[in-house]
Design an enzyme around this catalytic site. Structure first.
Site, PDB file in Angstrom:
ATOM      1  N   GLU A   1       4.529  -0.132  14.116  1.00  0.00           N
ATOM      2  CA  GLU A   1       4.269  -1.476  13.572  1.00  0.00           C
ATOM      3  C   GLU A   1       5.312  -2.489  14.061  1.00  0.00           C
ATOM      4  OE1 GLU A   1       3.337  -1.619   9.375  1.00  0.00           O
ATOM      5  OE2 GLU A   1       3.981  -3.704   9.245  1.00  0.00           O
TER       6      GLU A   1
ATOM      7  N   ASP B   1       9.608  15.568   7.456  1.00  0.00           N
ATOM      8  CA  ASP B   1       8.193  15.570   7.103  1.00  0.00           C
ATOM      9  C   ASP B   1       7.884  14.315   6.283  1.00  0.00           C
ATOM     10  OD1 ASP B   1       5.740  16.017   5.909  1.00  0.00           O
ATOM     11  OD2 ASP B   1       6.107  18.132   5.513  1.00  0.00           O
TER      12      ASP B   1
HETATM   13  C1  MEV Z   1       3.708  -4.744   5.902  1.00  0.00           C
HETATM   14  O1  MEV Z   1       3.681  -3.571   6.664  1.00  0.00           O
HETATM   15  C2  MEV Z   1       4.596  -4.580   4.704  1.00  0.00           C
HETATM   16  C3  MEV Z   1       4.607  -5.744   3.718  1.00  0.00           C
HETATM   17  O2  MEV Z   1       3.267  -6.041   3.310  1.00  0.00           O
HETATM   18  C4  MEV Z   1       5.440  -5.324   2.548  1.00  0.00           C
HETATM   19  C5  MEV Z   1       5.416  -6.272   1.373  1.00  0.00           C
HETATM   20  O3  MEV Z   1       4.414  -6.978   1.172  1.00  0.00           O
HETATM   21  O4  MEV Z   1       6.402  -6.248   0.609  1.00  0.00           O
HETATM   22  C6  MEV Z   1       5.140  -6.979   4.359  1.00  0.00           C
END
Ligand code: MEV
Length: 438
Positions: A85, A296
């Site tokens: 990501e 894991d």
């Molecule tokens: C995205 O991968 C994670 C978030 O949605 C976490 C959050 O909303 O606190 C940005």
């Protein structure tokens, strides 16, 4: 053409690929080329990866990134993160730098107990079973000695075994509920081997127990398995500073930022829909380090989410307070991790990641991983309560869109420059690429 096969696992890797591409792909040549393109040229290294699982056909790449400048208990770490990501590593790095200048992260391991259970059925007098268990317990420990002796030499082993009556839930259902200390090992193999030995001893001893009737002797073991719920294998990570040190940007005062941040945490504490996303952001940091260090992540995920609902409602893993002008943000989570065994000495990049972290003990790794989670949550809430998440997210995503359109290096430079001062959206990027290529 039939799409099923018998004896697939017996085929060689090339034969497996041939069968797959000929059966499932219209363009079998390019599918085969792609699969082979991801093979490592070093045959020994490739074989190592082939043998991690069954039916390997190729490798699946994930980027391994590093978030430097993490100050944890006055020691600096560069934390390895394996994740697909975009923006996770950048966010971790930003949070690390932010807290580096404010005293860093403070962490403590609160407990390190692991759990395993033998689930069994017993239909008879409960008092007799309890009497039987008193005699059984030392035998369970003695007969598991061949498995436990090495762990004991290092200071770990079986901590306790309890008999648990679960007949209120299921008629005849009991457990041997055992706790373990597995030191630097995650301990899954150790625990499961102990449990399977307990099950054998339990059955054999029941047959020999003179007070049992023949029906009572016939204990049925359903299964023996560790639990990935480890509420007594806990680590705490914390940051704190004066509210006025929380300077964010010119658009928001430190006080307002602190208060909005606190409300964001409060919302995640009471609202499960938000808590799930809030905790998902924490797991962005945690999973990436867990994966990079060969641990894991499914076990960690399962255990962490169970912990987040331990009081009957799914809630935030992190907490915050503002008291006497002091901002405090912390998290306590269960983490069963290992720095020996499993992939740790096998996967070359896992070895490298552990060396990068200074060959941590499992306890030290628990603290590093918890910090990665807390930092990630701090970064997410910081964006969410100020600029919004999309600005940073789309900037990072820009490269993915450019790659999707096979932008050249020259095009990339121009477009990255353009989007420094323009909002990134998928359509805006496409329009700019088209304009450039016209
Ligand atoms: C995205 O991968 C994670 C978030 O949605 C976490 C959050 O909303 O606190 C940005």
């Amino acid at each position: 053409m039939t799409k099923t096969i018998t004896g697939f696992s017996k085929l060689s890797k090339s034969e497996k690929i041939d069968w797959l591409v000929n059966t499932y792909f219209t363009d079998s040549t390019s599918a085969k080329t792609l699969l082979k393109q991801y093979w490592n040229a070093d045959e020994k290294l490739q074989q190592l990866h082939d043998e991690f699982i069954e039916n390997t056909i190729t490798n699946y790449y994930l980027p391994l990134g590093v978030a430097p400048n993490f100050l944890i208990n006055n020691k600096v770490y560069a934390i390895p993160m394996a994740i697909e990501e975009s923006s996770v590593v950048a966010a971790a790095s930003k949070a690390a730098k932010f807290w580096y200048d404010r005293g860093g992260f403070k962490t403590t391991v609160l407990s390190t107990q692991k759990i395993g259970q033998v689930h069994f059925m017993y239909h008879g007098d409960t008092d007799k079973l309890e009497q039987f268990f008193v005699a059984l317990k030392p035998k369970l420990i003695v007969e598991a000695k061949p498995i436990t002796q090495n762990m004991e030499k290092r200071g770990g082993g079986i901590l306790d075994i309890e008999l648990r009556d679960k007949t209120k839930d299921i008629e005849g259902y009991f457990q041997l509920h055992a706790t373990f200390e597995t030191l630097d090992a995650m301990g899954a193999n150790f625990i499961n081997s102990c449990l399977e030995q307990f099950a054998k001893t339990l059955k054999a001893e029941a047959q020999a127990f003179s007070l049992f009737s023949s029906e009572e002797k016939d204990i049925q073991v359903i299964m023996s398995i560790l639990s990935n719920y480890v509420p007594n294998c806990l680590v705490r990570a914390e940051v704190s500073c004066k509210v006025e040190e929380l300077t964010e940007n010119d658009n928001i005062s430190a006080q307002e930022f602190a208060e909005k941040f606190l409300q964001a945490v409060n919302i995640a504490e009471v609202e499960p829909f938000r808590a799930v996303t809030h905790n998902k952001g924490i797991m962005n940091g945690i999973d990436a380090v867990v994966l990079a260090t060969g641990n894991d992540f499914r076990a960690v995920e399962a255990g962490v989410h169970a912990y987040a609902s331990r009081n009957g409602q799914y809630t935030s893993l992190t907490h915050a307070t503002i008291e006497d002008g002091q901002f405090k943000f912390w998290m306590e989570i269960p983490l069963a991790l290992g720095t020996v065994g499993g992939l740790t000495k096998l996967h070359p990049l896992v070895k490298l990641a552990l060396e990068l972290l200074g060959e941590p003990s499992a306890k030290e790794l628990m603290q590093i991983v918890a910090v990665a989670g807390l930092a990630q949550n701090f970064a997410a809430l910081r964006s969410l309560t100020t600029t919004g998440i999309q600005e940073g997210h789309m900037k990072m995503h820009l490269m993915n869109i450019l790659n999707q359109f096979e932008a050249s290096s020259e095009e990339k430079v121009k477009l990255v420059e353009h989007f420094k001062s323009n909002t990134v959206t998928h359509s805006a990027v496409v329009a700019e690429i088209e304009k450039l290529r016209r």
